[in-house]
Scaffold this active site. Structure first.
Site, PDB file in Angstrom:
ATOM      1  N   GLY A   9       9.378  -6.343   2.869  1.00 44.88           N
ATOM      2  CA  GLY A   9       8.187  -5.621   2.455  1.00 44.88           C
ATOM      3  C   GLY A   9       7.518  -5.008   3.676  1.00 44.88           C
ATOM      4  O   GLY A   9       7.146  -5.722   4.609  1.00 44.88           O
ATOM      5  N   GLY A  12       3.300  -0.747   6.598  1.00 44.52           N
ATOM      6  CA  GLY A  12       2.799   0.214   7.561  1.00 44.52           C
ATOM      7  C   GLY A  12       2.023  -0.443   8.685  1.00 44.52           C
ATOM      8  O   GLY A  12       1.614   0.208   9.639  1.00 44.52           O
ATOM      9  N   GLY A  13       1.844  -1.757   8.580  1.00 46.04           N
ATOM     10  CA  GLY A  13       1.147  -2.516   9.617  1.00 46.04           C
ATOM     11  C   GLY A  13       2.102  -3.008  10.691  1.00 46.04           C
ATOM     12  O   GLY A  13       3.327  -2.964  10.532  1.00 46.04           O
ATOM     13  N   CYS A 100      -1.796 -12.290  -5.604  1.00 45.14           N
ATOM     14  CA  CYS A 100      -0.882 -11.190  -5.275  1.00 45.14           C
ATOM     15  C   CYS A 100       0.417 -11.719  -4.675  1.00 45.14           C
ATOM     16  O   CYS A 100       1.511 -11.241  -5.001  1.00 45.14           O
ATOM     17  CB  CYS A 100      -1.559 -10.228  -4.302  1.00 45.14           C
ATOM     18  SG  CYS A 100      -0.528  -8.813  -3.848  1.00 45.14           S
ATOM     19  N   CYS A 196      -7.173  -5.555  -1.023  1.00 49.09           N
ATOM     20  CA  CYS A 196      -6.386  -4.333  -0.880  1.00 49.09           C
ATOM     21  C   CYS A 196      -6.862  -3.210  -1.788  1.00 49.09           C
ATOM     22  O   CYS A 196      -6.924  -2.055  -1.370  1.00 49.09           O
ATOM     23  CB  CYS A 196      -4.907  -4.630  -1.123  1.00 49.09           C
ATOM     24  SG  CYS A 196      -4.570  -5.531  -2.637  1.00 49.09           S
TER      25      CYS A 196
END
Length: 367
Positions: A9, A12-13, A100, A196
């Site tokens: 997963g 973008g971090g 989540c 988020c």
């Protein structure tokens, strides 16, 4: 022998980016998967999904792996957001990160990865997995300041058996250093904070659109009315800022107490918010709690009665006693009173560095 395929997963971090590079260095066939979990009012003012996707694609290019985007917005709305709203409407303070992880990242994502032919999945979480005699344990990360095992306590044996956490043995400073060395443009990107789907937007403004609410009285334990709340859903036990009382003289106690105010209790039937003065007020302390929706990583409750626990993230482990009340409920008792125990948050058990599982706090019991 064919390389094992790992689907990771990628958000973008910097954490998931370095994780992808580490896995490739370890000889895995790595595929990146970017999850889009929110679509409502998805714009660049508050939601960074588009920027994050561009960052993830850029990193995949540098690392030399394929990446695809997958939309889990429908699953997220059904399994996470709906429960989030139910909990707030009931006056509790939920932790959507826990839900989540259990419902999206290690269920919907895991299922999708397996359909892509994955042998394993990976994420940039700071935690570790250890196999002992055919059983899988969830361990704290070596970097105690970044450990995220608290948010992962609902994972089960099947999920852990398929999961890698490449950053579990690393410190955040080392992760940033590697990203910088690789020339990743997100090496100094700020860690995401908060929820988020809310992003950087004002929390109360966001909830206003989804929850019905009714203003009511703010009272002290003595019954004095000291203000008006805008709706019980918007307040959290232990909250200090944004209550709307201020420090004016008319709200001081008879003895001139000017200590700050804290949210101490919610009376749902009477739509009343109770506040107290002083961080160590007895109404803010608890010597026990009850929790439901219990989830045990080993598949069954721990036999040990004496364990340690966290009742909120960032809290140091505290000694506690575990009493199992039912298959999905337990009571946690503390020799030392705990501050700010909050219904809706997670109470998580540990034995040393091993996370055993936990549940959702349903009731706090005072001192």
């Amino acid at each position: 022998m064919a390389k094992k395929r790992v689907v990771i997963g990628m958000s973008g971090g910097v954490d998931s980016s370095v994780s992808a590079w580490l896995l490739k260095e370890q000889g895995y066939e790595v595929v990146g998967l970017f999850m889009k979990n929110w679509e409502d009012d998805d714009n660049n003012d508050f939601c960074s999904a588009r920027t994050d996707w561009i960052d993830a694609v850029s990193v995949a290019d540098v690392v030399g792996i394929d990446i695809e985007a997958v939309n889990f917005a429908a699953e997220y709305k059904d399994r996470v957001f709906a429960e989030f709203l139910r909990e707030y409407q009931a006056g509790r303070t939920p932790n959507p990160d826990v839900l989540c992880n259990a419902e999206i990242k290690f269920k919907a994502f895991l299922d999708h990865a397996m359909r892509l032919g994955a042998d394993l999945i990976a994420t940039g979480h700071y935690a570790r997995v250890r196999e002992v005699a055919g059983r899988f344990e969830l361990l704290k990360a070596l970097d105690g300041a970044k450990d995220q095992s608290y948010f992962l306590h609902r994972l089960n044996q099947q999920q852990l058996s398929k999961t890698l956490f490449p950053l579990g043995e690393m410190r955040k400073t080392e992760v940033r250093r590697i990203a910088d060395q690789l020339g990743l443009h997100n090496a100094k990107k700020k860690d995401s904070t908060g929820i988020c789907f809310i992003g950087e937007r004002p929390f109360r403004e966001f909830l206003n659109r989804y929850l019905s609410y009714q203003p009511g009285s703010i009272k002290t334990p003595e019954g004095d009315v000291v203000g008006e709340h805008v709706g019980l859903s918007f307040y959290t036990l232990g909250q200090r800022k944004g209550i709307g009382i201020g420090g004016s003289k008319k709200h001081r106690n008879a003895d001139g107490n000017t200590d700050p105010w804290f949210v101490a209790a919610k009376d749902i039937p009477n739509n009343t918010l109770y506040v107290v003065q002083g961080h160590d007020h007895p109404w803010l302390m608890s010597n026990a709690l009850e929790a439901g929706q219990a989830s045990w990583i080993a598949g069954e409750a721990p036999e040990d009665v004496q364990l340690s626990a966290k009742t909120r993230y960032r809290q140091a482990d505290v000694v506690c006693e575990c009493n199992v009340l039912a298959a999905d409920a337990f009571r946690m008792q503390f020799p030392t009173p705990q501050w700010g125990v909050t219904p809706g948050q997670s109470a998580v058990f540990y034995k040393g560095e091993v996370c055993l599982g936990g549940g959702i706090i349903t009731e706090k019991q005072g001192v």
